[in-house]
Structure formats: structure tokens, C-alpha cells
Design a protein around this motif. Sequence first.
Motif, PDB file in Angstrom:
ATOM      1  N   LEU A   6      -7.219  -1.998 -11.611  1.00  0.00           N
ATOM      2  CA  LEU A   6      -7.761  -0.805 -10.966  1.00  0.00           C
ATOM      3  C   LEU A   6      -8.954  -0.331 -11.791  1.00  0.00           C
ATOM      4  O   LEU A   6      -8.872  -0.271 -13.018  1.00  0.00           O
ATOM      5  N   ALA A  13     -13.144   1.644  -0.270  1.00  0.00           N
ATOM      6  CA  ALA A  13     -11.749   2.009  -0.534  1.00  0.00           C
ATOM      7  C   ALA A  13     -11.081   0.892  -1.319  1.00  0.00           C
ATOM      8  O   ALA A  13     -11.743   0.075  -1.931  1.00  0.00           O
ATOM      9  N   VAL A  14      -9.771   0.859  -1.258  1.00  0.00           N
ATOM     10  CA  VAL A  14      -9.049  -0.160  -2.006  1.00  0.00           C
ATOM     11  C   VAL A  14      -9.393  -1.528  -1.437  1.00  0.00           C
ATOM     12  O   VAL A  14      -9.304  -1.748  -0.242  1.00  0.00           O
ATOM     13  N   TYR A  29      -0.550   8.454  -9.935  1.00  0.00           N
ATOM     14  CA  TYR A  29      -1.217   8.187  -8.653  1.00  0.00           C
ATOM     15  C   TYR A  29      -2.707   8.508  -8.764  1.00  0.00           C
ATOM     16  O   TYR A  29      -3.089   9.567  -9.270  1.00  0.00           O
ATOM     17  N   CYS A  30      -3.508   7.604  -8.252  1.00  0.00           N
ATOM     18  CA  CYS A  30      -4.966   7.793  -8.336  1.00  0.00           C
ATOM     19  C   CYS A  30      -5.405   9.071  -7.605  1.00  0.00           C
ATOM     20  O   CYS A  30      -6.319   9.758  -8.042  1.00  0.00           O
ATOM     21  N   ASN A  31      -4.760   9.364  -6.471  1.00  0.00           N
ATOM     22  CA  ASN A  31      -5.255  10.511  -5.686  1.00  0.00           C
ATOM     23  C   ASN A  31      -4.908  11.847  -6.330  1.00  0.00           C
ATOM     24  O   ASN A  31      -5.304  12.889  -5.846  1.00  0.00           O
ATOM     25  N   LYS A  87       0.859  -1.177   0.000  1.00  0.00           N
ATOM     26  CA  LYS A  87       0.000   0.000   0.000  1.00  0.00           C
ATOM     27  C   LYS A  87       0.897   1.229   0.000  1.00  0.00           C
ATOM     28  O   LYS A  87       1.768   1.356   0.832  1.00  0.00           O
ATOM     29  N   ASN A 127      -2.023  -0.781  -5.858  1.00  0.00           N
ATOM     30  CA  ASN A 127      -3.385  -0.593  -5.358  1.00  0.00           C
ATOM     31  C   ASN A 127      -3.869   0.843  -5.414  1.00  0.00           C
ATOM     32  O   ASN A 127      -5.071   1.089  -5.375  1.00  0.00           O
ATOM     33  N   GLU A 128      -2.953   1.812  -5.491  1.00  0.00           N
ATOM     34  CA  GLU A 128      -3.402   3.215  -5.563  1.00  0.00           C
ATOM     35  C   GLU A 128      -2.649   3.985  -6.636  1.00  0.00           C
ATOM     36  O   GLU A 128      -2.625   5.213  -6.622  1.00  0.00           O
ATOM     37  N   VAL A 143      -8.228   7.873   0.161  1.00  0.00           N
ATOM     38  CA  VAL A 143      -8.748   7.379  -1.108  1.00  0.00           C
ATOM     39  C   VAL A 143     -10.136   7.956  -1.314  1.00  0.00           C
ATOM     40  O   VAL A 143     -11.001   7.855  -0.448  1.00  0.00           O
ATOM     41  N   THR A 182     -13.740   8.040  -2.544  1.00  0.00           N
ATOM     42  CA  THR A 182     -14.686   6.989  -2.902  1.00  0.00           C
ATOM     43  C   THR A 182     -16.074   7.564  -3.069  1.00  0.00           C
ATOM     44  O   THR A 182     -16.435   8.547  -2.454  1.00  0.00           O
TER      45      THR A 182
END
Length: 865
Positions: free
Chosen positions: A818, A208-209, A798-800, A192, A781-782, A201, A203
Motif C-alpha cells: 500500500l 482508486a485501489v 483502515y486507510c479511510n 475488498k 487493499n484498503e 477511497v 484519491t
Amino acid sequence: MSNSDSRINPRQLGTPRGIKAERGSYAAVPTSGDRKNRNKPARGKKKSIFETYMSKEDVSAGLKRGELIQGPLRINPKKYHEAFIPSPDGTRDIFIDGVVARNRALNGDIVVVRLLPREQWKVIKPDGSDKETEATHESDVPEDMLGTCVPREAAKGDAESPDVIIEAQFDDNDVEHGQDHLQDVLAHDIKKLSLDTSEKVKTAGMGAVHRTKQEEVPKVNDPRLLPDKFLQRTAKVVYILEKKHSRAATGFIKLLADKNSELFRKCAMFSPVDHRVPRAYVSLTDCPSDFVARPEDYSNMLFICRIVDWKEDSNFATGQLAKSLGQAGEIEPETEGILTEYGVDFSDFSPEALECLPQSLPWVISPGEMAKRRDLRKECIFTIDPSTAKDLDDALSCKQLPDGNFEVGVHIADVSYFVLEETALDRVASERATSVYLVQKVIPMLPKLLCEELCSLNPMRDRLTFSVMWKVTPEGKILDEWFGRTVICSCAKLSYDHAQSMIENPGKMFSPEELPPVSPQHSVAEIQQAVLNLHRIAQCLRKQRFIDGALRLDQLKLSFTLDQESGMPQGCYIYQYRDSNKLVEEFMLLANMAVAHQIYRSFPEQALLRRHPPPQNKLLNDLMEFCHQVGLEIDFSSAGSLHKSLNETFGADKYSEARKEVLTNMFSRPMQMALYFCTGILKDEILFRHYALNVPFYTHFTSPIRRYADVVVHRLLSASLGISSPIKMEKEAIQRQAEHCNDRKMASKRVQELSTDLFFAVFVRECGPLESEAMVMGVLNEAFDVLVLKFGVQKRIYCNALPLQGFHFQKVGRKPELTLMWEPERPEQESVSQEITIFTLVEVVLKSDGVPLKYSAVLKRPSTE
């Protein structure tokens, strides 16, 4: 810099009040691992942060008894508190947790470690929540199997000289610039990401993940109760055997935070750009005279600092400012910083070294020397190089014989004629060990008079050479072989483009304007016929090499066009590796293999060869597991089977090449470096093998202008033919030189990569934003990693950092995936879902970050059509 006697006394330097470790910079703040290893200070004495090093005698005895382990230290460039050394038995790397456990050793140093008790070993969770279990290798891959590297604008780089086309580099060159090691891509090793806790994260009813449950997860976390397969051994550094790191770094200077401290009046703080190097106190007398009054003027000024000491009781090292380079982000200051950090000698050659060169110019070959050599000046011999090359090491010839066979020759500059053993010039060349090719210039191993004139096989000039000649059938079967000292006169300096044009247009009559000047002794048609014959023979040789089980991994390499006035990058493109490159490569390989056999036969104890060990088992097993997870059937049983799999796995659509690039990149990770060695040191001939080429003996003979190993090989070859007296070096000295050549080759590759990175970052800043398709290489995962197809660079997204309503990680079967839920652009629209998995095609934009030399890949929103 002013020199003054008011140098800092390192003994006075503890950690002053008001200095705190900045995020991402390096002070010895103990980690969990450090706290376990902290030794208790003696009463009344200043508290030590680091352990005292063991004595040389104790270290030697401990290594003999097997209580201590030695190896090269590798520090994770993204998480500088994590370091590793390879395990001697080839299993998972040994983990060194924290700056204190690392005990003042720097990246690349050869260290001695003591294993910690089992209860302090690291637990590896098979659910993938613990990714960083191996070292992030820097420059750690097998160039000898590779595709061409960047053609340098200034001169021929490691790639263009033919044997090097297989010598191109591809290490995890992005390790320091946004890429981690293979473990990042391996789906079962996902940790992680430690993103800022404030950035949760996002949502939207997705949760979340999510992780899928794995079987076998141990319920206990006590290493004493777990089997070895769930553990990684940990250790602490007890001695530095060899300081391989240059102890030089580029960075910035700042005033100390506590204006009332005594140190504030004496010292500034140096903060290196590379966070693996410690911050250091530097004397204010070394800083610019107005620095204290106007520190803000220097906030973007790059300095070079040399680490001169690091005491046991200080969080910070003591440094000496060497010079100021200029503004961060500018090409020349950054380049000088890179060269200094990697210990590249770019000073002028000393008068003593230059005195070894011929003093009466123009230089001519003496009749006495001519009489000792085979005279090939009337033969049709030519060079094929990048158009910008000035150091022409190698030439080729191909003459049809009356019986239908061919006489093929590889003619190499006779550098050892000019560079005599144990002279001042020889010492400088052996120390430099290699020329270093930057995007904009070359740092030569030998003085310009040799590199570009007397040794360079320039057209229409009589030149001394060492030749290997064969009688071969049209199918490439070797019937006879000859080695010897020769004299040639090249009839043309062809570029790869010229040779490629001849190969692609075999019936074309070329006009003089389409080609470089050609000697009146030979016609264009004669040269073209020789190129075509060489091409046909090379195709046969190449085909047979791969049938015999060779492996080749071609990676995308960037090349630049530079503005002639400013030297700034105007454009960049991926270098095309074509039949003309392959032609030259095949004959250079043939010559290197022939010479390897000859010198080993003659000097079984002293031959300098080049070996390539097979892939590291642990990483290869990880890769096999990963391919299994994503449904790829790859045969890893040998180099040849791997090559075959790689070339049969991709289908025929227009993205098959992109998929191949992604896999090539992954396959390169478990590969080891090819290494020079002395045959008298390794007793088992099996260890001499070259894995990628799948041959028992290999060496470097074909580039003596720019590689010192080749100069030694020339001397050995000459002695083996009875032309010169035996080489003066004993096997131990040859081994030491081989190891030094390995070190300098790795450093020069790293410098080359950083030069490319520098120019590309400047290109993005000056010409960006740049749009390109990209292919997903790995899914975490992210976040996920992509290969940007237009430029061959790798970036992490990065997803965020994306405008998402949420995202969801899962494993479909065993394949990581993902799902991104994009926020609608307008309120009335629905959110768009995007699946990200290995080989997914996405659109990205490369944008400069506003910080010198940093740029990001931004994922474009998927179209809703």
C-alpha cells in the motif's frame, strides 16, 4: 429479578412491527444464501423463517449414508451471517451462508448439515477479491508448542506451570477484538473491505485501489461450469447434535420500538454484546421495576440473559434475564459476564463436595500412609513458580551421585489421594475440569483447602507427592527411571526471578534477605548448586529436543501490575520467558512423556494421552504461498524444519525479534489444537503423535491441582504400579471425559484471553493514549494489520480513517503493498508518501474510543526528516 407467572409464551412471539435489525445486531434477515434455502410455508399457517429440524433417526441414517456431514459450527465474529464447519476431508471449510441457513445453531455447537446443490456453491476468485473462505477460529491453536502465557497476578496460570509453558495459548485470540483469521494476512486471499459506500477511497490523482491482473481468473460465475479449486461447498444446518454454546450472553435491554403493539406491554428486547448470539425477547417482569418508566437509566447496564427458546417462526429468540451485572466497561461486571458466557462455574463448592475433604484440621500424614511411601523429606527439594502462585503443583530435586551422574526428581502433588473416584468432590472437579486464571483472580477446580493448603507443595510442610525420578548423565542421557508415591518437605519456595538470579550469577553468595526462607536442614549454596545442575541438564535436554525435530512458537504475552486498593491496572509489560522458565519446562515435559509411556504400556485401551495433529493442509498451503510471495524461504516439511527456519530467517538487527514475532503469529494460524483422548478409541498409533513436540506419546501429569486430566492420569499411573486398584472408568467414559476436558480447556483459554483484553482496554482508557512502534503483519487493499511491539496486541488500521490525499494498493511481484499519500500539514508543504508492506515499521498511538472497552490504533504521520 422478580419471578412471576406472566412468562412469555414463545409461541406468541413473531416479529412485531417496529422492530428492525440494528446494524451489527442479529435478527434473521435473509441473506442471498438464506433466500435460496427458505422453505415454503404451508397455507394458512404462520410463515416459518427456519426449517424444522430433521428427526434423530433420519439424521443418524443420513450420516451413515454419507448424505449429511457433522462438525463444530464456527461463526465469523465480524460478519455474523457467515458460518463454517470443517470439511471432514481436511479441504476448504464448508460455508453456511446466513442466519436462516444456520438454523438457530450457535457458535461452537456440534451441528449436522446437508450440502446445497453445486449451483449454490460459493465461487472463490483467485484475484483475491473473496477473502472470507474459511472459518474464523476461536481458540484454535496448538498450545502445546508455545511460549509462556500471561503470568497471572493472582496465581499461576496455564503458562507458569512448567509443562504449560509449552501449553500457553495463542489462538486467534483477537478474533473477536479486531482480528480476523489467517486469510486476512494472506496476500492472495484479499477481499475488498466492505467499507461504507459514503466513504469512498480518497484519491488525489492516484486512482482508486488498483489490483494486478492474475492469470487463470475464470470468466464464468456459474459454479456448475467451474473446477472444484474455484469453489467452496455451501450447506445448511438440519440438526443440532450437541448444544455446546452456553446459551448465556451479556448485553443490554431496550424497550420495543412499537409502543402500540401488544408485545410492548409484555416484553423488552435484549441485545447481546456478541453479535453471533440472537437478540431475544425478555419478559418485563424479569426487568428492573422502573425500567419501563426510566429506560435511559439502564442504557449502559450489563445484563446476563439465557436463551431458552427460538421458534421456527420468529426472527428473535426468547430469553430469560438472569441478573444485572453492573456498568459496562467496569472490570468486575465484565469479568462475571465473560465467565457466564463461557459456562465457567464460579459458585461456591457444595457442602457435599466439601465433606469429602479431611475434617480434622490441622491435617497430618498418618503413620500407615507414611509406611506405603518412599520418604524424601530429608532431600533438597524445592519449588520454582511465579512469585504470586499459591497452588504449587510441582517440585524439583537434583542430587549428584558418587559416579558423577545425577538423580533428578519431579515431585507432583498427590491430588488423587484426596480426590477419590466417584465422590461428590470428584464429580465437581471432573465437571469444572480446569482452574481458570484471570488477570485478577483464579477460579479454582478444587476447594481452597486443597489448592492452597493440603495439596500445595508449600515450604517446610510434609506433603504427599507422586514422583518420577531418573538417573541422568551430566549431558542429560537417561540411564534409569523410577515412579512412585512419596512424601516430601520442600525446603524453599523459589520464584522464577530467584532461580534466574542463581543461573545468571553462578559464583554469587546470596544473603538470606535476597531469597525466601530456607529450611534449616539445607543451605542456600546447596539449593543454588541444584538449580545450576538442573539448568545445565535442561539445556542439554532442550538442545536435543530441537535437534530431534521439536517446534516452539513463542508469542508475546501481556502481564499487568494492579493497584492493590482498586484492582485497576497500573502498568503492563510483556512477560519475559527466561532460562528459569525453560529449566522447569524441560523436566515437566520429561515427566509427562515418561508417564505417557508407562500408562500406555500398562493400559493400552484406557490410557488418557494428549495428541497434537499436524497443521491443517489448506491453511498451511496458504501460508507457504504467502511466504513465497513475500520472498521468505521457509521449510514447512516438518515441525523441526519449521522451527529451524523460524530461528534463521531474521537477520541480526534490532528489529529481527519483531519480524520473528510477526512470522510466529502467522505460523500459529494453521496449527491445530492439542487434544486429550483415550487410546482405546483411536486405533492407529500414528494418530497419537504430538506434532509440536515431535514425540509418539505425551500426556499431562504435572498439574493435578488445576487440571482434571492429570488427576485421571495419576489414577492410571497408580494402578499401573499396582499401588491402587484399576480405574473404574471404561474407555468410552474416559473418552467422554477427555472431550469434556478439551472443551473446558478451550473455554478457559478464551476466558483468559478475554480477561487480558479487558484489562488492556481499561489500561488504555485509564493511562492512554499509548505510543509504540508497530510492525506490519498483513496488507489488504484498503487496510493493514499491525503488531504493536510494546504490548504484543494486534490491530487493524483502515486507510479511510487517516488524513490521506489518497492511497494505492498494488502487488510488487507477488508482494502486496500500500502506498499512502498523507495530506500536507500546512498548505505550503508537499504531501508525504509512505510505503506499507509486510515487516514495515510504523509508529502508532493506542487511544480509547469512548465506547466501553474499545480502543483504536492510530497511525502516526511519518516524519519528514
